[in-house]
Design an enzyme around this catalytic site. Sequence first.
Site, PDB file in Angstrom:
ATOM      1  N   GLU A 235      53.798  46.273 -10.694  1.00  0.00           N
ATOM      2  CA  GLU A 235      55.050  45.781 -10.099  1.00  0.00           C
ATOM      3  C   GLU A 235      56.254  46.573 -10.615  1.00  0.00           C
ATOM      4  OE1 GLU A 235      54.093  43.634  -7.556  1.00  0.00           O
ATOM      5  OE2 GLU A 235      56.175  44.226  -7.233  1.00  0.00           O
ATOM      6  N   GLY A 236      56.048  47.865 -10.854  1.00  0.00           N
ATOM      7  CA  GLY A 236      57.096  48.711 -11.442  1.00  0.00           C
ATOM      8  C   GLY A 236      56.985  48.631 -12.952  1.00  0.00           C
TER       9      GLY A 236
END
Length: 592
Positions: A439-440
């Site tokens: 998610e980054g």
Amino acid sequence: MTAFRAPTREMMFTLQQVAGFSEMAKACGYEDASEDVVAAILEEAARFASSVIAPTNVIGDQTGVRLDPDLNVVTPAGFRDAYQQYAESGWASLQFDPEFGGQGLPFSLAIPVQEMWHAANMAWGLCPLLSQGAVEALSEKGSDQLKQLLLPKMISGQWTGTMNLTEPQSGSDLSGIRTQARPDGDVYRIKGQKIFITWGEHDMAENIIHLVLARLPDAPPGVKGISLFAVPKYLPDASGEPGERNDCQAVSLEHKLGIHASPTCVMSYGDNEGAIGYLVGEENRGLACMFTMMNNARLTVGLQGVSISERAYQQARDYTLERTQGTAPGEQGVSPIIKHPDVRRMLMIMKTLTEAARGLAYTGCVAVDYANAENLPDDIRARYKRRVDLLTPLVKGWCTEIAQEVTSLGIQCYGGMGFIEETGAAQHYRDARILPIYEGTNGIQALDLIGRKTVRDQGQAMAELIEDMRPFTGSLQSNCVLTAERQAKFDQAVAFLEDATRVVLERGNDDQFTGAVAFDYLMLSSTVTAGWLMLKAAIAAANDLTDQSTFAANKLTTTSFFIDHILPRCSSHLSAIRSGDDAIMALPEIEF
Ligand SMILES: Cc1cc2nc3c(=O)[nH]c(=O)nc-3n(C[C@H](O)[C@H](O)[C@H](O)COP(=O)(O)OP(=O)(O)OC[C@H]3O[C@@H](n4cnc5c(N)ncnc54)[C@H](O)[C@@H]3O)c2cc1C
């Protein structure tokens, strides 16, 4: 492994007293979300998490998932049944639009509920997490026709959703995406390969809707040429039921350090005539559409950090109550190890960080509801939107970093048995390790905070956040619960955040500097914000005249511990920010 018991009292308190849920519900028109209703939902979710989901956790870790010769993913025993019960009981639809079968409750009410799913079994909980993100993206950006086609079955939980961004050459940097989308009448034909796709294939639901980033033939290069498509595993037939199989499949599964029961798939699209995809939003605006999904997913990945920390803490606490070794100071005879001051130190760090992270995550999610409330004036919504934007990297980054510390301490509390798989402490540590990556990565979160959310915004959102901390500094309220010395420590931490923000804004145009200090700025701002929320909790607990029990005393203890043991970390972050990039960039590359 000990049973999981959701800390519903603590969750309810944090939601109401720290994050201000009831105030938000009143202001935003959620009349149905009364305190009684919220309490009843949390109690029922706690029962479901501990009795239905938690029993699948260890077996899931041990057996993992497998791809059979027909390329179907087989999930561990109990997973499918738990998922069916979850969908049938209406848990998938809590916060979604009643027009498509949702229950219309606030997003932030679904958060403590989801915290329980992830604490019970993080690998299993990822399936609903990804589905929720897909529903959000389709609800916001899908055409009316697409919404009618897909949302009712996704919101009911009959169908699940995935997020397909990553390709071998394109991870943090999505500008390199190569998957192709070719217009074909009203639809598009998708061809390409995606990697690391969570729950990309499984046997728990009757259909899977993949949200896929791909490039049109004439698309401009880079991120401005990416479009978003909904690609069903089975194409809905005329009656909306799963019909013909689409040209997409999982071709292999990754073997991983943790979350063994979450299938991480290599997905192949268009091995034959091209997988049929429906455009979501406008052509070449796919990344913006995907961000709708990614922003809330970042908050819920932060929440996973809270969940796994809670689970690791509970387990360590229970073990240290039972295990005896030596004689603790002031005791006679052999003592449970929880009596040894160093073991208590570890448990206090675990408990305090988990409580603080919960406060931060819930506060970020309540701000989402304010920002989305159409009945509120635009300026108020805009302020909350800035708050959500600012808190998102803090929640994702800090809550997942503390999960590394908490789950590692969980193993340490066990001694040698922590390193042995059968106790289960090691599973939490392994499972938690993905959180700062997907998610980054947290490095990317830090760049987002310092670049987009601070420098580009000229420090407005951070100034507003610090302004909200002011009433807790100096004198007035906080003095009634804190000693003068602790109050001074808190005041100093807020001053550190102001100082760091000033330095960041002064050198904001220097990419090398901002890149070098971004992570320290993320940790500093999160630690101060979490400290402020702990203080808020201690004051609220002390002022609650209906309950002068040990709860308020415990809150004051964890807040005092946070101020004494965790807040001082801000000083080293500030020192790193002040010294900038000199030491980091000094070494010539060869000396690495
Ligand atoms: C178990 C698992 C599940 C996943 N689920 C999904 C999913 O469902 N859907 C999906 O699309 N993807 C998924 N991913 C992919 C995940 O989001 C990526 O792994 C992640 O975004 C990092 O990309 P990367 O692995 O290519 O690392 P890279 O981008 O190669 O990064 C490697 C390192 O370099 C750093 N770095 C890279 N660029 C910069 C920069 N500009 N500045 C500073 N540092 C930088 C990173 O922070 C990191 O430390 C999953 C991954 C795993 C392991």
